[in-house]
Scaffold this motif. Structure first.
Motif, PDB file in Angstrom:
ATOM      1  N   ARG A 116       0.907  -1.124   0.243  1.00  0.00           N
ATOM      2  CA  ARG A 116      -0.001   0.013  -0.115  1.00  0.00           C
ATOM      3  C   ARG A 116       0.979   1.171  -0.090  1.00  0.00           C
ATOM      4  NH1 ARG A 116      -2.081  -4.207   2.100  1.00  0.00           N
ATOM      5  NH2 ARG A 116      -0.220  -4.134   3.619  1.00  0.00           N
ATOM      6  N   SER A 117       0.164   2.543  -0.175  1.00  0.00           N
ATOM      7  CA  SER A 117       0.958   3.469  -0.366  1.00  0.00           C
ATOM      8  C   SER A 117       1.330   3.971   1.058  1.00  0.00           C
ATOM      9  CB  SER A 117       0.359   4.591  -1.196  1.00  0.00           C
ATOM     10  OG  SER A 117      -0.838   4.773  -1.029  1.00  0.00           O
ATOM     11  N   ASP A 118       2.029   3.857   1.735  1.00  0.00           N
ATOM     12  CA  ASP A 118       2.256   4.229   3.269  1.00  0.00           C
ATOM     13  C   ASP A 118       2.283   5.888   3.592  1.00  0.00           C
ATOM     14  OD1 ASP A 118       2.275   2.928   6.003  1.00  0.00           O
ATOM     15  OD2 ASP A 118       4.443   3.703   6.047  1.00  0.00           O
ATOM     16  N   SER A 119       2.710   6.527   2.551  1.00  0.00           N
ATOM     17  CA  SER A 119       2.886   8.081   2.644  1.00  0.00           C
ATOM     18  C   SER A 119       2.899   8.564   1.083  1.00  0.00           C
ATOM     19  CB  SER A 119       4.427   8.262   3.169  1.00  0.00           C
ATOM     20  OG  SER A 119       5.312   7.895   2.362  1.00  0.00           O
ATOM     21  N   ILE A 120       1.963   9.652   1.125  1.00  0.00           N
ATOM     22  CA  ILE A 120       1.982  10.368  -0.158  1.00  0.00           C
ATOM     23  C   ILE A 120       2.294  11.693   0.036  1.00  0.00           C
ATOM     24  CG2 ILE A 120       0.240  10.592  -2.063  1.00  0.00           C
ATOM     25  CD1 ILE A 120      -1.252   8.528  -0.616  1.00  0.00           C
ATOM     26  N   MET A 121       3.217  12.214  -0.966  1.00  0.00           N
ATOM     27  CA  MET A 121       3.736  13.566  -0.947  1.00  0.00           C
ATOM     28  C   MET A 121       3.494  14.161  -2.199  1.00  0.00           C
ATOM     29  SD  MET A 121       6.766  13.612   1.788  1.00  0.00           S
ATOM     30  CE  MET A 121       7.087  12.335   3.101  1.00  0.00           C
ATOM     31  N   LEU A 122       2.886  15.330  -2.139  1.00  0.00           N
ATOM     32  CA  LEU A 122       2.795  16.171  -3.744  1.00  0.00           C
ATOM     33  C   LEU A 122       3.814  17.179  -3.477  1.00  0.00           C
ATOM     34  CD1 LEU A 122       1.182  15.880  -6.110  1.00  0.00           C
ATOM     35  CD2 LEU A 122      -0.424  17.988  -4.989  1.00  0.00           C
ATOM     36  N   LEU A 123       4.809  17.357  -4.355  1.00  0.00           N
ATOM     37  CA  LEU A 123       5.637  18.201  -4.501  1.00  0.00           C
ATOM     38  C   LEU A 123       5.653  19.083  -5.806  1.00  0.00           C
ATOM     39  CD1 LEU A 123       8.426  19.837  -3.579  1.00  0.00           C
ATOM     40  CD2 LEU A 123       9.706  17.993  -4.915  1.00  0.00           C
ATOM     41  N   LEU A 172      14.016   4.762   9.708  1.00  0.00           N
ATOM     42  CA  LEU A 172      12.971   3.955   9.275  1.00  0.00           C
ATOM     43  C   LEU A 172      11.619   3.864  10.539  1.00  0.00           C
ATOM     44  CD1 LEU A 172      11.379   2.617   7.194  1.00  0.00           C
ATOM     45  CD2 LEU A 172      12.546   0.545   7.730  1.00  0.00           C
ATOM     46  N   ALA A 173      12.084   3.395  11.643  1.00  0.00           N
ATOM     47  CA  ALA A 173      11.076   3.177  12.765  1.00  0.00           C
ATOM     48  C   ALA A 173      10.569   4.678  13.181  1.00  0.00           C
ATOM     49  CB  ALA A 173      11.845   2.599  13.972  1.00  0.00           C
ATOM     50  N   TYR A 174      11.495   5.798  13.101  1.00  0.00           N
ATOM     51  CA  TYR A 174      10.972   6.932  13.429  1.00  0.00           C
ATOM     52  C   TYR A 174       9.915   7.606  12.529  1.00  0.00           C
ATOM     53  CZ  TYR A 174      11.742  12.175  13.801  1.00  0.00           C
ATOM     54  OH  TYR A 174      11.322  13.646  13.942  1.00  0.00           O
ATOM     55  N   SER A 175      10.269   7.323  11.188  1.00  0.00           N
ATOM     56  CA  SER A 175       9.249   7.743  10.088  1.00  0.00           C
ATOM     57  C   SER A 175       8.019   6.770   9.964  1.00  0.00           C
ATOM     58  CB  SER A 175       9.820   7.701   8.767  1.00  0.00           C
ATOM     59  OG  SER A 175      10.373   6.343   8.366  1.00  0.00           O
ATOM     60  N   ARG A 176       8.078   5.462  10.433  1.00  0.00           N
ATOM     61  CA  ARG A 176       6.753   4.733  10.629  1.00  0.00           C
ATOM     62  C   ARG A 176       5.772   4.795  11.791  1.00  0.00           C
ATOM     63  NH1 ARG A 176       7.678  -0.970  11.034  1.00  0.00           N
ATOM     64  NH2 ARG A 176       5.610  -1.041  10.244  1.00  0.00           N
ATOM     65  N   MET A 177       6.236   5.139  12.829  1.00  0.00           N
ATOM     66  CA  MET A 177       5.775   5.361  13.882  1.00  0.00           C
ATOM     67  C   MET A 177       4.370   6.058  13.856  1.00  0.00           C
ATOM     68  SD  MET A 177       4.717   7.129  16.965  1.00  0.00           S
ATOM     69  CE  MET A 177       6.273   8.459  17.181  1.00  0.00           C
ATOM     70  N   ARG A 178       3.334   5.340  14.117  1.00  0.00           N
ATOM     71  CA  ARG A 178       1.913   6.282  14.112  1.00  0.00           C
ATOM     72  C   ARG A 178       1.189   6.022  15.317  1.00  0.00           C
ATOM     73  NH1 ARG A 178      -3.102   4.912  10.851  1.00  0.00           N
ATOM     74  NH2 ARG A 178      -2.317   2.582  10.852  1.00  0.00           N
ATOM     75  N   LYS A 179       0.999   4.953  15.819  1.00  0.00           N
ATOM     76  CA  LYS A 179       0.048   4.541  16.867  1.00  0.00           C
ATOM     77  C   LYS A 179       0.656   5.221  18.138  1.00  0.00           C
ATOM     78  CE  LYS A 179      -1.760   0.240  15.057  1.00  0.00           C
ATOM     79  NZ  LYS A 179      -2.078  -0.977  15.004  1.00  0.00           N
ATOM     80  N   SER A 180       1.594   5.484  18.312  1.00  0.00           N
ATOM     81  CA  SER A 180       2.007   6.017  19.744  1.00  0.00           C
ATOM     82  C   SER A 180       1.993   7.730  19.594  1.00  0.00           C
ATOM     83  CB  SER A 180       3.352   5.667  20.035  1.00  0.00           C
ATOM     84  OG  SER A 180       3.392   4.404  20.592  1.00  0.00           O
ATOM     85  N   ASP A 181       1.678   8.043  18.335  1.00  0.00           N
ATOM     86  CA  ASP A 181       1.819   9.733  18.129  1.00  0.00           C
ATOM     87  C   ASP A 181       0.282  10.011  18.409  1.00  0.00           C
ATOM     88  OD1 ASP A 181       1.490  12.167  16.837  1.00  0.00           O
ATOM     89  OD2 ASP A 181       3.166  11.806  15.624  1.00  0.00           O
ATOM     90  N   PRO A 182       0.147  10.992  19.275  1.00  0.00           N
ATOM     91  CA  PRO A 182      -1.287  11.564  19.575  1.00  0.00           C
ATOM     92  C   PRO A 182      -2.255  12.207  18.182  1.00  0.00           C
ATOM     93  CG  PRO A 182       0.506  12.905  20.463  1.00  0.00           C
ATOM     94  CD  PRO A 182       1.154  11.619  19.727  1.00  0.00           C
ATOM     95  N   SER A 190       6.140   0.029  15.201  1.00  0.00           N
ATOM     96  CA  SER A 190       7.196   0.618  14.319  1.00  0.00           C
ATOM     97  C   SER A 190       8.731   0.012  14.812  1.00  0.00           C
ATOM     98  CB  SER A 190       7.182   1.840  14.397  1.00  0.00           C
ATOM     99  OG  SER A 190       7.350   2.537  15.756  1.00  0.00           O
ATOM    100  N   GLY A 191       8.564  -0.332  15.853  1.00  0.00           N
ATOM    101  CA  GLY A 191      10.198  -0.713  16.662  1.00  0.00           C
ATOM    102  C   GLY A 191      10.746   0.666  17.142  1.00  0.00           C
ATOM    103  N   LEU A 192      10.150   1.811  17.077  1.00  0.00           N
ATOM    104  CA  LEU A 192      10.706   2.816  17.732  1.00  0.00           C
ATOM    105  C   LEU A 192      10.733   3.118  19.115  1.00  0.00           C
ATOM    106  CD1 LEU A 192      12.106   5.790  17.037  1.00  0.00           C
ATOM    107  CD2 LEU A 192       9.918   6.826  17.052  1.00  0.00           C
ATOM    108  N   ARG A 202       2.889  11.558  11.690  1.00  0.00           N
ATOM    109  CA  ARG A 202       4.031  10.514  11.005  1.00  0.00           C
ATOM    110  C   ARG A 202       4.461  11.427   9.650  1.00  0.00           C
ATOM    111  NH1 ARG A 202       2.469   4.491   8.966  1.00  0.00           N
ATOM    112  NH2 ARG A 202       0.651   5.702   7.930  1.00  0.00           N
ATOM    113  N   GLY A 203       3.416  12.077   9.003  1.00  0.00           N
ATOM    114  CA  GLY A 203       3.757  12.779   8.030  1.00  0.00           C
ATOM    115  C   GLY A 203       4.615  13.865   8.271  1.00  0.00           C
ATOM    116  N   LEU A 204       4.832  14.545   9.306  1.00  0.00           N
ATOM    117  CA  LEU A 204       5.628  15.496   9.596  1.00  0.00           C
ATOM    118  C   LEU A 204       7.132  14.822   9.751  1.00  0.00           C
ATOM    119  CD1 LEU A 204       5.115  18.367  12.190  1.00  0.00           C
ATOM    120  CD2 LEU A 204       7.168  16.916  12.197  1.00  0.00           C
ATOM    121  N   ARG A 205       7.120  13.868  10.521  1.00  0.00           N
ATOM    122  CA  ARG A 205       8.557  12.935  10.613  1.00  0.00           C
ATOM    123  C   ARG A 205       8.971  12.301   9.396  1.00  0.00           C
ATOM    124  NH1 ARG A 205       5.340  11.143  14.967  1.00  0.00           N
ATOM    125  NH2 ARG A 205       5.061   9.110  13.962  1.00  0.00           N
TER     126      ARG A 205
END
Length: 348
Positions: free
Chosen positions: A107-114, A221-231, A201-203, A237-240
């Motif tokens: 799946r597309s885990d992150s999507i950025m439009l530049l 990679l763990a830093y950029s994947r982490m989502r469930k522990s982010d309020p 994520s393993g972070l 996650r997109g910011l990271r």
């Protein structure tokens, strides 16, 4: 008796001279000519050689990158829109072995439009993977479902329908690619202001060691994947994810990298193994993408579009991210025109 005139009196003989000896005077020796030195000519010659070497190096890099890049059919073929637009996608496929679990498919885990507008403004918009959109031929669903249904081509068409922009180039990176790119630039420095011990994520992040820390590829990679522990979930996650890419880009275009052939080779090897691009993309396009990314980051024109709800329940697909009906279209209009301001991005 009178004395003879003085002129008639014999006098002492005049001393001999070259003129009296009826010989021609020897011409003076020509002055010795000093050899003229032309230091500027040497400087010019050295510069020509250096430019030739740099040109050969650049030509080699261009050929090497273009020949090694992995390619995929991605573009929709829609009519061009003004400016340049890149769709940067992070895939959560486990095929590269960076993450081992029971998740299947991709799946597309992150999507950025530049986007770089005709006037020069560059902006980077993160579209949360759970954003509720209309997927051509499939109806309303989360945006990452487009990738699952029809791969890069359907995802591109979905983003184009949402934003009113034609995607010029597609760039995809897997999770293993994130790790290898970070390691290729010698690690990066990222920040987080709260403790985390996230099993998914393993972070593991301990702020007693500092809110900003140097990390290697695995931890990045763990830093950029982490989502469930982010309020803030996908927003955080997109910011990271943008922070990780921005840090990699900054080191990739740094003086130390640009002046080191060995670092360039390492980065090229990592990049060509990590990235999947559209059929028409070249190294020049990727270089322009990096510059646009850095410009958007430096200007602070990064973030998500206006969001109405992070817990929208349309039925049958779970919780989704709902964009603002009134302000999101205006946001994408400003994006196309190159008139965005930092306040236009989601502020939650």
């Amino acid at each position: 008796m009178p004395r003879p005139p003085a002129a008639a009196r014999p006098g002492p003989l005049a001393p001999a001279s070259p003129l009296n000896d009826h010989t021609q005077p020897e011409p003076p020796s020509p002055p010795t000519r000093k050899k003229r030195r032309h230091p500027l000519r040497w400087v010019a010659a050295v510069l020509v050689i250096l430019l030739a070497l740099v040109g050969a190096r650049v030509a080699w890099l261009v050929h090497d990158v273009n020949s090694k890049l992995q390619r995929v059919e991605a573009l929709s073929g829609a009519d061009d829109t003004p400016g340049e637009t890149w769709l940067i996608v992070g895939s959560d496929s486990r095929a590269d072995g960076a993450v081992v679990d029971n998740t299947e498919g991709a799946r597309s885990d992150s999507i950025m439009l530049l986007h770089k507008a005709p006037g020069g403004q560059a902006s980077l918009t993160s579209l949360p993977r759970d954003t509720f959109v209309e997927i051509p031929g499939y109806g309303g669903n989360k945006i990452n479902a487009a990738y699952s249904y029809g791969g890069p081509t359907l995802l591109v068409a979905t983003v184009e329908q949402l934003t009113g922009l034609t995607v010029d180039h597609y760039v995809e990176v897997g999770m293993g690619g994130v790790s290898s790119m970070v390691d290729a630039v010698g690690g990066i420095n990222v920040c987080l202001d709260y403790d985390v011990n996230d099993a998914d994520s393993g972070l593991v992040w301990d702020t007693s060691q500092g809110e900003c820390q140097d990390v290697d590829g695995e931890k990045a990679l763990a830093y950029s994947r982490m989502r469930k522990s982010d309020p803030t979930g996908d927003i955080g996650r997109g910011l990271r994810q943008r922070a990780v890419i921005s840090a990699v880009v900054s080191k990739a275009v740094s003086t130390s990298t640009l002046t080191s052939f060995s670092q360039q080779d390492t980065l090229v090897d990592a990049g060509t193994q990590a990235l999947v691009v559209d059929q028409d993309a070249s190294m020049v396009d990727l270089g322009q993408m990096l510059l646009a990314f850095r410009s958007a980051s430096n200007a602070g024109l990064t973030g998500a579009p206006p969001i109405a709800s992070l817990d929208y329940e349309p039925g049958g697909i779970g919780a989704a991210v709902l964009l603002e009906d009134t302000t999101a279209p205006d946001f994408f209009g400003k994006l196309r025109e190159g008139t965005l301001m930092t306040a236009d991005f989601n502020q939650s």
